[in-house]
Design a protein around this motif. Structure first.
Motif, PDB file in Angstrom:
ATOM      1  N   HIS B  36       0.842  -1.193   0.000  1.00 42.68           N
ATOM      2  CA  HIS B  36       0.000   0.000   0.000  1.00 42.68           C
ATOM      3  C   HIS B  36       0.882   1.249   0.000  1.00 42.68           C
ATOM      4  O   HIS B  36       1.927   1.270   0.639  1.00 42.68           O
ATOM      5  N   ALA B  37       0.424   2.227  -0.735  1.00 44.24           N
ATOM      6  CA  ALA B  37       1.156   3.494  -0.747  1.00 44.24           C
ATOM      7  C   ALA B  37       0.382   4.527   0.055  1.00 44.24           C
ATOM      8  O   ALA B  37      -0.847   4.553   0.030  1.00 44.24           O
ATOM      9  N   ILE B  38       1.106   5.342   0.786  1.00 38.30           N
ATOM     10  CA  ILE B  38       0.488   6.497   1.438  1.00 38.30           C
ATOM     11  C   ILE B  38       1.080   7.734   0.777  1.00 38.30           C
ATOM     12  O   ILE B  38       2.284   7.923   0.740  1.00 38.30           O
ATOM     13  N   PRO B 219       1.871  -0.291  -6.306  1.00 40.78           N
ATOM     14  CA  PRO B 219       1.096  -0.648  -5.114  1.00 40.78           C
ATOM     15  C   PRO B 219      -0.235  -1.331  -5.459  1.00 40.78           C
ATOM     16  O   PRO B 219      -0.774  -1.146  -6.548  1.00 40.78           O
ATOM     17  N   ASP B 220      -0.727  -2.098  -4.482  1.00 38.86           N
ATOM     18  CA  ASP B 220      -2.069  -2.685  -4.629  1.00 38.86           C
ATOM     19  C   ASP B 220      -3.139  -1.658  -4.283  1.00 38.86           C
ATOM     20  O   ASP B 220      -4.216  -1.654  -4.873  1.00 38.86           O
ATOM     21  N   ARG B 221      -2.830  -0.814  -3.300  1.00 37.43           N
ATOM     22  CA  ARG B 221      -3.782   0.219  -2.895  1.00 37.43           C
ATOM     23  C   ARG B 221      -3.026   1.528  -2.679  1.00 37.43           C
ATOM     24  O   ARG B 221      -1.848   1.531  -2.336  1.00 37.43           O
ATOM     25  N   VAL B 222      -3.741   2.619  -2.857  1.00 34.49           N
ATOM     26  CA  VAL B 222      -3.159   3.936  -2.599  1.00 34.49           C
ATOM     27  C   VAL B 222      -4.073   4.679  -1.626  1.00 34.49           C
ATOM     28  O   VAL B 222      -5.299   4.664  -1.785  1.00 34.49           O
ATOM     29  N   HIS B 223      -3.455   5.260  -0.571  1.00 30.31           N
ATOM     30  CA  HIS B 223      -4.218   6.058   0.388  1.00 30.31           C
ATOM     31  C   HIS B 223      -3.714   7.492   0.335  1.00 30.31           C
ATOM     32  O   HIS B 223      -2.509   7.726   0.372  1.00 30.31           O
ATOM     33  N   GLU B 232      -8.786   9.513   1.354  1.00 32.13           N
ATOM     34  CA  GLU B 232      -9.282   8.837   0.156  1.00 32.13           C
ATOM     35  C   GLU B 232      -8.443   7.587  -0.065  1.00 32.13           C
ATOM     36  O   GLU B 232      -7.227   7.599   0.129  1.00 32.13           O
ATOM     37  N   SER B 233      -9.080   6.502  -0.453  1.00 28.79           N
ATOM     38  CA  SER B 233      -8.325   5.290  -0.780  1.00 28.79           C
ATOM     39  C   SER B 233      -8.801   4.778  -2.126  1.00 28.79           C
ATOM     40  O   SER B 233      -9.950   4.953  -2.504  1.00 28.79           O
ATOM     41  N   LEU B 238      -5.476   5.884  -8.477  1.00 31.00           N
ATOM     42  CA  LEU B 238      -5.641   7.055  -7.614  1.00 31.00           C
ATOM     43  C   LEU B 238      -4.358   7.890  -7.571  1.00 31.00           C
ATOM     44  O   LEU B 238      -4.414   9.120  -7.535  1.00 31.00           O
ATOM     45  N   ALA B 239      -3.219   7.185  -7.609  1.00 30.49           N
ATOM     46  CA  ALA B 239      -1.941   7.898  -7.576  1.00 30.49           C
ATOM     47  C   ALA B 239      -1.766   8.752  -8.826  1.00 30.49           C
ATOM     48  O   ALA B 239      -1.289   9.881  -8.769  1.00 30.49           O
ATOM     49  N   LEU B 240      -2.174   8.205  -9.952  1.00 27.18           N
ATOM     50  CA  LEU B 240      -2.056   8.929 -11.220  1.00 27.18           C
ATOM     51  C   LEU B 240      -2.983  10.140 -11.232  1.00 27.18           C
ATOM     52  O   LEU B 240      -2.616  11.232 -11.672  1.00 27.18           O
ATOM     53  N   GLU B 241      -4.174   9.912 -10.714  1.00 26.87           N
ATOM     54  CA  GLU B 241      -5.157  10.982 -10.638  1.00 26.87           C
ATOM     55  C   GLU B 241      -4.662  12.113  -9.732  1.00 26.87           C
ATOM     56  O   GLU B 241      -4.778  13.295 -10.049  1.00 26.87           O
TER      57      GLU B 241
END
Lengths: 399, 255
Positions: B36-38, B219-223, B232-233, B238-241
């Motif tokens: 997961h990325a924060i 990552p599998d998920r981005v927070h 937001e998760s 999401l990271a690109l956005e």
């Protein structure tokens, strides 16, 4: 004439009586007039002996021929018990003898006590380079008593030698004095170490005087760890050009121990160099003092003296008191002094712990890191190991 | 369902002896095997979260809970967390003069093994372990002979962190701004090192404020982190956005 009226403490009266018994009437008169050095005497400002030396043994040390156990494999051995030479190995190129000394009196009452109590001077003359160190076991034996030793070491031109003194003793409230004068001849290379191995309650006063002749090289290393109260007074005089000296000290104190290093290094002639490196680690309510004075005489051009004192405080009430002084009368010199004092670095501690190293071990690693370069100059493996064991034992005792 | 590697529940943290609240109700669940990325701007509390997870002193947890493989993480000391399998790769690895890198690595590995009741590593095994891991990260032997992190370049420090991570084989890797101070080549080496450690039993929390790192460590998920909590998760997109729109879109403040 101004009249000084000093009301002597019980300890001072006791010492005066003992000086009388030791045949040192002049030293007794001086002590009776001035009392022990106290905080208003600059050299003793942080080591007020009227306060710190309140009880003294009631008797002088008696002759004792018991030999202590050997501490170093393969070193030549000299044993001094209660100030008296009791054993000396036959060493090729070294003459060792005991001679009577004339008692003299000066301004410093501690030195007067040292001279007053010493009954003989042990002289070691080194005329050839030594292939193994000389270990001088300085033993304070028997019941609590006052003992003093006087040592004079002379080296011939160009010799190399290592001398390690250990201050040993089991008498818990003993008071001992040790005077060592070294004449470091031209082109000679001496390493002088002093390790204190007293009982925890011992009080110890040491004076080391060095005369450095042309192109002489001297390294000294002194530990302050095993005593209740200890002071080492170093007086060095550069007498010949091209001489170099390194003075180093390690202080490890806890509980209410009090250790004082006072240095007086006199660059009296041109082209001489010195370093002074002292590290102190204190915890509980212990106090480490470092007073270092470097004097550069008016014509002592090209002097280079680098003094550094570093303190590590492991408890809130522990103290490291540092007084560096430079008195420079020449204009073309390089002299510097630095002093640091602080606690263990919290970020470094967290970093080590975050890698799984428990706090006590992490603290030990950082403490050893603080001391690291101090032992670098000591090449002999046995001595090196002994110093490291000393640090380990100290760390283990405080965990 | 298996126990997640990390569960952060409504975590509130303030700086000790100050009123300043930094984390204001962090919720995050990290299942085994996931990365997961924060992401968040400077000062949003990302690094504080990593320090609190690793057990740095000076913070006070005022509310909430952190479970590490079902155990109460906050009850453990920093050293115990490491032995239990948590590893923090520091944003600014600490230089420790006087401690040789190899001495440190051996002390750390053996301390963890001791805490876990395992035997100490034999010297040849230890040497081989370090040598193999170092080769993979293009760390030369000279670097290992120096005092810990002393005189290391920014890139060398980060590689040394990943080397430690590879040696310690943790269950949870927290990478705090591992990309900061790295050029593209170093970023690739470090990311390869990290990717090599991806494993079904190992989770990673990758803290960064640039999307760039996530091109390498996918990552599998981005927070998205803002003002002390996750706002937001989503998935990788999401990271690109976030990169395109900026943080303001997500935390309601101008950049």
């Amino acid at each position: 004439m101004e009249q000084h009226i000093v009301k002597l403490t019980d300890a001072e009266n006791q010492l005066a009586d003992l000086l009388q018994a030791a045949g040192a009437a002049d030293a007794k008169a001086a002590l009776t007039e001035h009392g022990l050095p106290h905080r208003r005497i600059e050299e003793y400002h942080y080591t007020d002996l009227r306060t710190l030396l309140r009880d003294v043994p009631a008797e002088l040390a008696k002759a004792n021929d018991d030999l202590p156990s050997e501490q170093f494999n393969g070193f030549s051995r000299v044993v001094i018990v209660n100030g008296k030479l009791v054993h000396a190995d036959a060493i090729d190129g070294v003459e060792i003898k005991s001679v009577d000394v004339a008692k003299k009196v000066g301004d410093d009452q501690i030195i007067n006590l040292m001279d007053g109590f010493a009954q003989s001077q042990i002289e070691i003359s080194i005329s050839k380079s030594l292939n193994k160190p000389i270990h001088i076991a300085q033993v304070h034996a028997g019941a609590d008593s006052v003992a003093a030793s006087k040592l004079k070491v002379t080296s011939a031109d160009g010799v190399e030698a290592t001398i390690i003194e250990t201050f040993e003793g089991q008498n818990d409230r003993g008071l001992r004095f040790a005077d060592c004068a070294m004449d470091v001849a031209a082109n000679s290379n001496l390493l002088h170490l002093q390790l204190d191995q007293n009982a925890t309650g011992a009080r110890q006063f040491v004076q080391n005087c060095y005369d450095l002749h042309e192109k002489a090289n001297l390294r000294t290393f002194v530990t302050h760890a095993n005593f209740q109260l200890g002071r080492t007074d170093v007086k060095a005089e550069f007498k010949g050009e091209g001489a170099h000296a390194d003075f180093a000290g390690l202080t490890l104190l806890m509980d209410k121990q009090h250790g004082d290093f006072t240095l007086n290094v006199n660059h009296a002639v041109p082209n001489t160099t010195s370093t002074e490196s002292f590290k102190s680690i204190v915890r509980d309510r212990a106090k480490a003092i470092f007073q270092g004075k470097i004097i550069v005489a008016p014509d002592a051009q090209k002097t280079d003296a680098q003094m550094m004192s570093q303190g590590l405080l492991l408890s809130e009430r522990a103290e490291v008191l540092v007084k560096p002084e430079l008195e420079i009368f020449a204009d073309d010199v390089l002299c510097a002094h630095g002093a640091t004092c602080g606690e263990l670095d919290a970020d470094a501690l967290f970093y080590l712990m975050s890698r799984g190293i428990p706090r006590a071990e992490a603290e030990s690693m950082l403490i050893k890191a603080f001391l690291a370069e101090l032992f670098d100059e000591i090449e002999d493996e046995q001595i090196h190991a002994k110093l490291e064991n000393r640090v380990d034992a100290w760390l283990a005792a405080t965990e | 369902m298996t126990t997640p590697i990390l569960e952060i529940k409504n975590l509130h943290v303030k700086v000790e002896d100050e009123d300043k609240q930094i984390l204001k109700g962090v919720d995050l669940t990290l299942p085994a095997g996931e990365v997961h990325a924060i992401m968040g701007r400077n000062g949003s509390g990302k690094s504080t979260l990593s320090y609190v997870l690793a057990g740095k002193e000076g913070y006070e947890v005022t509310e909430g809970q952190v479970l590490f493989m079902g155990e109460d993480l906050l009850e453990m000391g920093a050293d115990e967390r490491a032995a239990a399998g948590l590893f923090l790769a520091f944003q600014y690895p600490i230089e420790i003069p006087g401690v040789a890198t190899m001495t440190f690595l051996k002390a750390a590995l053996n301390a963890q093994r001791k805490t876990r009741g395992e035997e100490e590593l034999k010297i040849p095994d230890f040497m081989k372990l370090v040598k193999d891991a170092a080769n993979q990260l293009e760390i030369n032997q000279d670097m290992l002979k120096r005092p810990l992190n002393v005189g290391f370049s920014g890139g060398e420090k980060k590689r040394a962190e990943i080397l430690q991570m590879a040696l310690m084989q943790p269950s949870l890797c927290v990478l705090d701004e591992t990309d900061s101070g790295l050029d593209i080549d170093a970023l690739k080496v470090v990311s390869d090192g990290v990717n090599h450690l991806r494993d079904a039993n190992r989770s990673m929390l990758v803290i960064t404020h640039y999307q760039r790192l996530l091109n390498y460590i996918v990552p599998d998920r981005v927070h998205v982190f803002s003002d002390g909590r996750v706002v937001e998760s989503g998935d990788r997109e999401l990271a690109l956005e976030l990169e395109k729109k900026g943080y303001a879109e997500f935390d309601g403040t101008a950049a």
